[in-house]
Design a protein around this motif. Structure first.
Motif, PDB file in Angstrom:
ATOM      1  N   ALA A 145       0.833  -1.202   0.000  1.00 56.11           N
ATOM      2  CA  ALA A 145       0.000   0.000   0.000  1.00 56.11           C
ATOM      3  C   ALA A 145       0.865   1.248   0.000  1.00 56.11           C
ATOM      4  O   ALA A 145       0.570   2.245  -0.678  1.00 56.11           O
ATOM      5  CB  ALA A 145      -0.928  -0.009   1.217  1.00 56.11           C
ATOM      6  N   PHE A 146       1.988   1.204   0.792  1.00 59.83           N
ATOM      7  CA  PHE A 146       2.916   2.337   0.829  1.00 59.83           C
ATOM      8  C   PHE A 146       3.543   2.554  -0.537  1.00 59.83           C
ATOM      9  O   PHE A 146       3.640   3.694  -1.029  1.00 59.83           O
ATOM     10  CB  PHE A 146       3.988   2.076   1.885  1.00 59.83           C
ATOM     11  CG  PHE A 146       5.076   3.114   1.911  1.00 59.83           C
ATOM     12  CD1 PHE A 146       4.877   4.332   2.535  1.00 59.83           C
ATOM     13  CD2 PHE A 146       6.292   2.883   1.286  1.00 59.83           C
ATOM     14  CE1 PHE A 146       5.869   5.301   2.552  1.00 59.83           C
ATOM     15  CE2 PHE A 146       7.294   3.843   1.297  1.00 59.83           C
ATOM     16  CZ  PHE A 146       7.080   5.054   1.942  1.00 59.83           C
ATOM     17  N   ALA A 147       3.956   1.466  -1.196  1.00 54.79           N
ATOM     18  CA  ALA A 147       4.570   1.593  -2.511  1.00 54.79           C
ATOM     19  C   ALA A 147       3.587   2.192  -3.510  1.00 54.79           C
ATOM     20  O   ALA A 147       3.955   3.052  -4.325  1.00 54.79           O
ATOM     21  CB  ALA A 147       5.045   0.226  -2.989  1.00 54.79           C
ATOM     22  N   HIS A 148       2.331   1.755  -3.457  1.00 55.11           N
ATOM     23  CA  HIS A 148       1.321   2.308  -4.369  1.00 55.11           C
ATOM     24  C   HIS A 148       1.103   3.789  -4.111  1.00 55.11           C
ATOM     25  O   HIS A 148       0.993   4.598  -5.048  1.00 55.11           O
ATOM     26  CB  HIS A 148       0.008   1.543  -4.193  1.00 55.11           C
ATOM     27  CG  HIS A 148      -1.140   2.116  -4.977  1.00 55.11           C
ATOM     28  ND1 HIS A 148      -1.253   1.992  -6.338  1.00 55.11           N
ATOM     29  CD2 HIS A 148      -2.228   2.848  -4.568  1.00 55.11           C
ATOM     30  CE1 HIS A 148      -2.353   2.605  -6.740  1.00 55.11           C
ATOM     31  NE2 HIS A 148      -2.959   3.130  -5.686  1.00 55.11           N
ATOM     32  N   VAL A 182      -3.795  -2.037  -3.080  1.00 56.68           N
ATOM     33  CA  VAL A 182      -4.223  -3.202  -2.292  1.00 56.68           C
ATOM     34  C   VAL A 182      -5.296  -2.827  -1.268  1.00 56.68           C
ATOM     35  O   VAL A 182      -5.484  -3.514  -0.278  1.00 56.68           O
ATOM     36  CB  VAL A 182      -3.019  -3.880  -1.599  1.00 56.68           C
ATOM     37  CG1 VAL A 182      -2.132  -4.559  -2.614  1.00 56.68           C
ATOM     38  CG2 VAL A 182      -2.235  -2.874  -0.758  1.00 56.68           C
ATOM     39  N   ALA A 183      -6.003  -1.716  -1.511  1.00 60.24           N
ATOM     40  CA  ALA A 183      -7.160  -1.387  -0.685  1.00 60.24           C
ATOM     41  C   ALA A 183      -8.227  -2.465  -0.884  1.00 60.24           C
ATOM     42  O   ALA A 183      -8.208  -3.219  -1.868  1.00 60.24           O
ATOM     43  CB  ALA A 183      -7.708  -0.016  -1.056  1.00 60.24           C
ATOM     44  N   GLU A 184      -9.175  -2.540   0.033  1.00 60.04           N
ATOM     45  CA  GLU A 184     -10.160  -3.628   0.021  1.00 60.04           C
ATOM     46  C   GLU A 184     -10.912  -3.700  -1.307  1.00 60.04           C
ATOM     47  O   GLU A 184     -11.032  -4.772  -1.906  1.00 60.04           O
ATOM     48  CB  GLU A 184     -11.136  -3.447   1.186  1.00 60.04           C
ATOM     49  CG  GLU A 184     -12.131  -4.575   1.365  1.00 60.04           C
ATOM     50  CD  GLU A 184     -11.516  -5.853   1.928  1.00 60.04           C
ATOM     51  OE1 GLU A 184     -12.228  -6.856   2.034  1.00 60.04           O
ATOM     52  OE2 GLU A 184     -10.308  -5.843   2.255  1.00 60.04           O
ATOM     53  N   GLU A 185     -11.416  -2.586  -1.771  1.00 65.61           N
ATOM     54  CA  GLU A 185     -12.194  -2.610  -3.011  1.00 65.61           C
ATOM     55  C   GLU A 185     -11.349  -3.054  -4.182  1.00 65.61           C
ATOM     56  O   GLU A 185     -11.804  -3.809  -5.046  1.00 65.61           O
ATOM     57  CB  GLU A 185     -12.799  -1.231  -3.271  1.00 65.61           C
ATOM     58  CG  GLU A 185     -13.935  -0.867  -2.329  1.00 65.61           C
ATOM     59  CD  GLU A 185     -14.589   0.441  -2.708  1.00 65.61           C
ATOM     60  OE1 GLU A 185     -14.246   0.994  -3.782  1.00 65.61           O
ATOM     61  OE2 GLU A 185     -15.451   0.918  -1.947  1.00 65.61           O
ATOM     62  N   ALA A 186     -10.099  -2.580  -4.231  1.00 68.61           N
ATOM     63  CA  ALA A 186      -9.224  -2.956  -5.333  1.00 68.61           C
ATOM     64  C   ALA A 186      -8.893  -4.448  -5.296  1.00 68.61           C
ATOM     65  O   ALA A 186      -8.869  -5.121  -6.335  1.00 68.61           O
ATOM     66  CB  ALA A 186      -7.942  -2.126  -5.284  1.00 68.61           C
ATOM     67  N   LEU A 187      -8.619  -4.975  -4.119  1.00 63.79           N
ATOM     68  CA  LEU A 187      -8.323  -6.402  -4.015  1.00 63.79           C
ATOM     69  C   LEU A 187      -9.527  -7.251  -4.420  1.00 63.79           C
ATOM     70  O   LEU A 187      -9.375  -8.279  -5.085  1.00 63.79           O
ATOM     71  CB  LEU A 187      -7.900  -6.753  -2.585  1.00 63.79           C
ATOM     72  CG  LEU A 187      -6.500  -6.311  -2.162  1.00 63.79           C
ATOM     73  CD1 LEU A 187      -6.215  -6.778  -0.740  1.00 63.79           C
ATOM     74  CD2 LEU A 187      -5.436  -6.856  -3.111  1.00 63.79           C
ATOM     75  N   LEU A 188     -10.717  -6.841  -4.020  1.00 64.61           N
ATOM     76  CA  LEU A 188     -11.910  -7.597  -4.397  1.00 64.61           C
ATOM     77  C   LEU A 188     -12.130  -7.544  -5.905  1.00 64.61           C
ATOM     78  O   LEU A 188     -12.536  -8.544  -6.516  1.00 64.61           O
ATOM     79  CB  LEU A 188     -13.138  -7.045  -3.665  1.00 64.61           C
ATOM     80  CG  LEU A 188     -13.169  -7.296  -2.149  1.00 64.61           C
ATOM     81  CD1 LEU A 188     -14.353  -6.572  -1.520  1.00 64.61           C
ATOM     82  CD2 LEU A 188     -13.242  -8.789  -1.839  1.00 64.61           C
ATOM     83  N   ALA A 189     -11.845  -6.397  -6.502  1.00 64.12           N
ATOM     84  CA  ALA A 189     -12.034  -6.272  -7.949  1.00 64.12           C
ATOM     85  C   ALA A 189     -11.071  -7.168  -8.725  1.00 64.12           C
ATOM     86  O   ALA A 189     -11.402  -7.676  -9.799  1.00 64.12           O
ATOM     87  CB  ALA A 189     -11.858  -4.814  -8.367  1.00 64.12           C
TER      88      ALA A 189
END
Length: 830
Positions: A661-664, A674-681
């Motif tokens: 998440a820090f790298a992003h 790697v936020a929740e919505e992005a990971l689910l997508a």
């Protein structure tokens, strides 16, 4: 020779009849605007018949008005009905070869147009009370205009209205307006709102307190005024309740509504020997004059049709009366002499009432209209001359229903079956039920139950359709007589068809319960319902329903009448019949489906074979070998419902996600979100192999989220190989210790003992971002926080040293830490 009595020729409309006749001779179309009581309904048709060749058809919106108009016209000629003047309504016809004026309901006119579009032998059609905007009248007008333009340009057409709001009708007919002056006597208005607030109408419910107030107002009017009292109420149920409150007044109380016996309706239109109170629905607003009335009591309510197309529920609902209708009602008091109207609402409320009632085409179930249009050759209705176009959604729902009934083909054109249904004089749903139930139930019993459903049952008949049928058979009330006449008509309509009787193979003779249920289910298949709790049902169409009484104990019922008020989660069943599952399957067969269901439900994957009748589940069986793709979709559904917390997250996996998440956030580019919505997508991408082998929740919980997350790193570009360098898990400090970096916040945090950083002048950085250094005491507790070590050594260290050196004497506390040797050790004890 047609010669009305002198009193007829003296009616107020007489002076404008020459202008009307001239307009018809010139263009064949005209609009007649004549207030109530001027003679437009009774004198004009006679003069039209005297002037022109061909029979005059007068179309009335209600049976009561049609019979009364014919009797009044026959009286003006000194004849009995059935001679020069006759009438035809559903179930009753009194005409002869000598009939020159025939009064019909608009429904009968539509049937006649479908059978004989040319209307052979008819020279003039007069559509009376067209301002009321009944759907049958609007439809008949459109058909008649078609007939004039294509088949019979010589056919004369008159639209008669009790109001002067006729511009739209004149434009539609492309004819002039002929306007008669009224002779309405002055009507005094008394505003008589209830003394305490009453609940507004809700569905069919009217607050009993309002009915008590109306009854009190009637008693007051009888004491204050002379003449008969005409009281307007929304329906037959309210009329019966108010009538029960008016006993012992020494007056005749008549109940006038569409379900009232013809004798009562006739009595209302004749002068009585004693003073009368006439309790009436809107049928008395603008039809023939009721003699002797000098007082009107208006409750301010009316009933209008409403259709819930999404749930297939159509019913009447109680609404506030419009200002135009209130004026029509008040005018009843001034037709023969000055009168008084008592309005049971406040004067301030009057201006907030709607100006006009909404046209029926905008509110009602359009199934019958759509069938009429399809049989006429205009299934999409765009070629019909209508004042208001039908709402697209309502028309689409109606056309879908017709196709399910077999009345139309996929293009919306009427089938032979559809044309047969249209000619039965019933709503298409009831016509279908009559035709399809007759082979199993016999023509007589199918007709009897269909007749029960063709009009509103008396409230005293209860909610059990079979019990209501038995009560109607016993007779002894006005409804029973009408019901028997309609049943005979329907049985006769079946003669000559291939649906006249017999039974289906294997079913034998059906019981009355089964017949009642079969007819109701065939008429309303989407209302077949299965029990799911005490008094609680689910309909095939998906609507929940509440049922009271013994019917509510059955496993399956067919709902004949239901309504669903605003804000209610469930429909309230008013009339229903018990059915079995076989009848349910037969009636709603179009909604029967069997399929495999693999989905996330109640916290896990459910894989089963389902048999369903619409929204009603009939049965299930476990699915032993579900489709892998469907399993994957179900697991993804579960992840989206419950989140990535379903996976196994070790400490290392959580820290890896924080580093990514820090790298992003800092580096962007190819570094993944790697936020929740992005990971689910992107779940299929990073969980691919593990997801492919999973079958249930427990399999998800065994997936190592950290190992799976590594797949999202930018391996294709080669940058992933630098991940440990750019976003290190640990940072080496001057003592050589490798300290774990905390990436959980906005900036990375390095928590290290102060002595291990002696000699380090610059703050460590990660991906160019300075870490926040938590300087710990020898006991591991935070002593200071800084993102600028050089500044801390210069300015903050002295205060920390002064506070801690006495507490931790065995640890070094040099005066210049920037040049001191870092250490993890402590001085030995002396």
């Amino acid at each position: 020779m047609i010669r009305p009595r002198p009193e007829g020729l003296a009616l107020p409309v007489a002076p404008v009849v020459p202008a009307l006749l001239a307009a018809l001779r010139e263009g064949g179309r005209a609009v007649l605007a004549a207030p109530p009581g001027t003679g437009k309904t009774t004198l004009v048709p006679l003069l039209l018949a005297a002037e022109f060749d061909g029979r005059v058809l007068v179309a009335e919106p209600r049976r009561m008005a049609a019979r009364a108009a014919a009797r009044r016209m026959a009286w003006l000629l000194g004849e009995e009905v059935g001679g020069t003047v006759g009438f035809t309504v559903r179930g009753e016809r009194r005409v002869s070869a000598s009939t020159a004026v025939e009064v019909v309901t608009t429904g009968v006119l539509l049937q006649r147009l479908q059978r004989d579009p040319e209307l052979r032998g008819v020279g003039t059609v007069m559509l009376d009370e067209c301002h009321e905007r009944h759907l049958d009248a609007d439809t008949a007008t459109a058909f008649l205009l078609d007939v004039r333009s294509v088949l019979r340009p010589e056919l004369r057409l008159v639209a008669a209205s009790a109001t002067t709001d006729t511009a739209a009708w004149a434009a539609l007919l492309d004819g002039p307006v002929v306007e008669a002056e009224g002779v309405l006597h002055p009507v005094a208005v008394r505003w008589t709102p209830p003394l305490r607030p009453v609940r507004p109408p809700h569905g069919m419910r009217v607050d009993p307190a309002l009915l008590e107030h109306v009854a009190a107002t009637v008693r007051r009017a009888l004491g204050e005024q002379e003449g008969d009292v005409l009281c307007f109420l929304p329906g037959a149920g309210e009329i019966a309740r108010v009538a029960g409150m008016l006993g012992g007044l020494g007056v005749d109380v008549l109940q006038v509504h569409g379900r009232a016996p013809a004798a009562v309706q006739d009595a209302a239109l004749a002068a009585g020997e004693r003073r009368r109170v006439l309790l009436a629905t809107s049928v008395a607003e603008s039809s023939l004059t009721v003699p002797g009335v000098r007082v009107v009591v208006d409750c301010g309510l009316a009933r209008e049709p409403r259709m819930d197309h999404a749930r297939g529920l159509g019913a009447l609902t109680t609404v506030r009366v419009s200002r135009a209708a209130a004026e029509q009602r008040a005018g009843r008091a001034g037709r023969e002499a000055p009168g008084t109207v008592y309005r049971c609402w406040a004067e301030a409320e009057h201006a907030r009432l709607p100006r006009q009632p909404a046209p029926e085409i905008a509110l009602a179930d359009l199934t019958a209209f759509a069938l009429q249009a399809a049989c006429w050759g205009e299934p999409d209705t765009t070629g019909l001359a209508l004042l208001d176009a039908p709402p697209p959604g309502a028309l689409a729902a109606a056309r879908t229903t017709l196709h399910e009934l077999g009345a139309t083909d996929p293009d919306g054109r009427a089938t032979d079956r559809g044309r047969h249904l249209a000619l039965l004089g019933l709503h298409p749903r009831l016509a279908r039920a009559l035709l399809d139930a007759a082979p199993a139930a016999g023509a007589a019993r199918a007709a009897e139950v269909t007749a029960l459903l063709s009009e509103e049952l008396p409230g005293s008949y209860g909610s059990d359709l079979t019990a209501a049928w038995h009560r109607a058979r016993r007779g002894g009330d006005p409804y029973g007589g009408r019901w028997r006449a309609e049943a005979r008509r329907l049985e006769g309509a079946l003669r000559g068809t291939d649906h006249g009787g017999g039974t289906r193979g294997g079913r034998g003779r059906l019981t009355d319960d089964a017949v009642a249920g079969l007819v109701a289910a065939l008429a309303f298949p989407e209302r077949v319902a299965r029990r799911r709790g005490p008094g609680a049902y689910l309909m095939v169409g998906g609507t929940a329903a509440e049922v009271s009484g013994t019917v509510g104990e059955a496993e399956w019922i067919a709902v004949a009448v239901a309504d669903r008020g605003a804000g209610r989660a469930s429909a309230r069943v008013r009339v229903a019949a018990v059915v079995d599952e076989d009848i349910a399957r037969e009636a709603a067969g179009h909604a029967l489906e069997s399929y495999q269901e693999v989905r996330w439900r109640d916290g896990d994957v459910v894989a089963r074979t389902v048999e369903r009748l619409g929204a009603v589940e009939l049965g299930t069986a476990p699915l032993r070998r579900p489709d892998p793709a469907a399993l994957g979709d179900a697991l993804l559904e579960g992840l989206r419902a419950e989140g990535t917390g379903l996976l196994r997250w070790s400490r290392e996996a959580g820290e890896l996600r924080q580093r990514m998440a820090f790298a992003h956030r800092v580096l962007g580019g190819a570094w993944p979100d790697v936020a929740e919505e992005a990971l689910l997508a992107r779940a299929p991408e990073w969980l691919g192999p593990e997801l492919a082998s999973a079958r249930r929740r427990a399999d998800l919980q065994r997936i190592d989220a950290g190992a799976a997350l590594n797949r999202l790193l930018p391996w294709a570009t080669g940058e992933a190989a630098r991940f440990a360098e750019l976003v290190p898990e640990r940072i080496e400090v001057p003592t050589g210790s490798r300290i774990r970096v905390d990436y959980s916040g906005e900036q990375p945090v390095l928590a290290v003992k102060l002595q291990e950083l002696f000699g380090l002048r610059e703050t460590p950085r990660v991906a160019g971002v300075p870490v926040v250094v938590h300087l710990l005491s020898p006991a591991g507790r935070p002593a200071a926080v800084t993102a600028d070590l050089a500044s801390f050594w210069r300015e903050g260290y002295r205060a920390v040293r002064a506070e801690l050196r006495g507490r931790y004497p065995r640890h070094p506390w040099p005066e210049d830490p920037s040049t001191a040797r870092p250490t993890r050790a402590v001085r030995p004890r002396k």
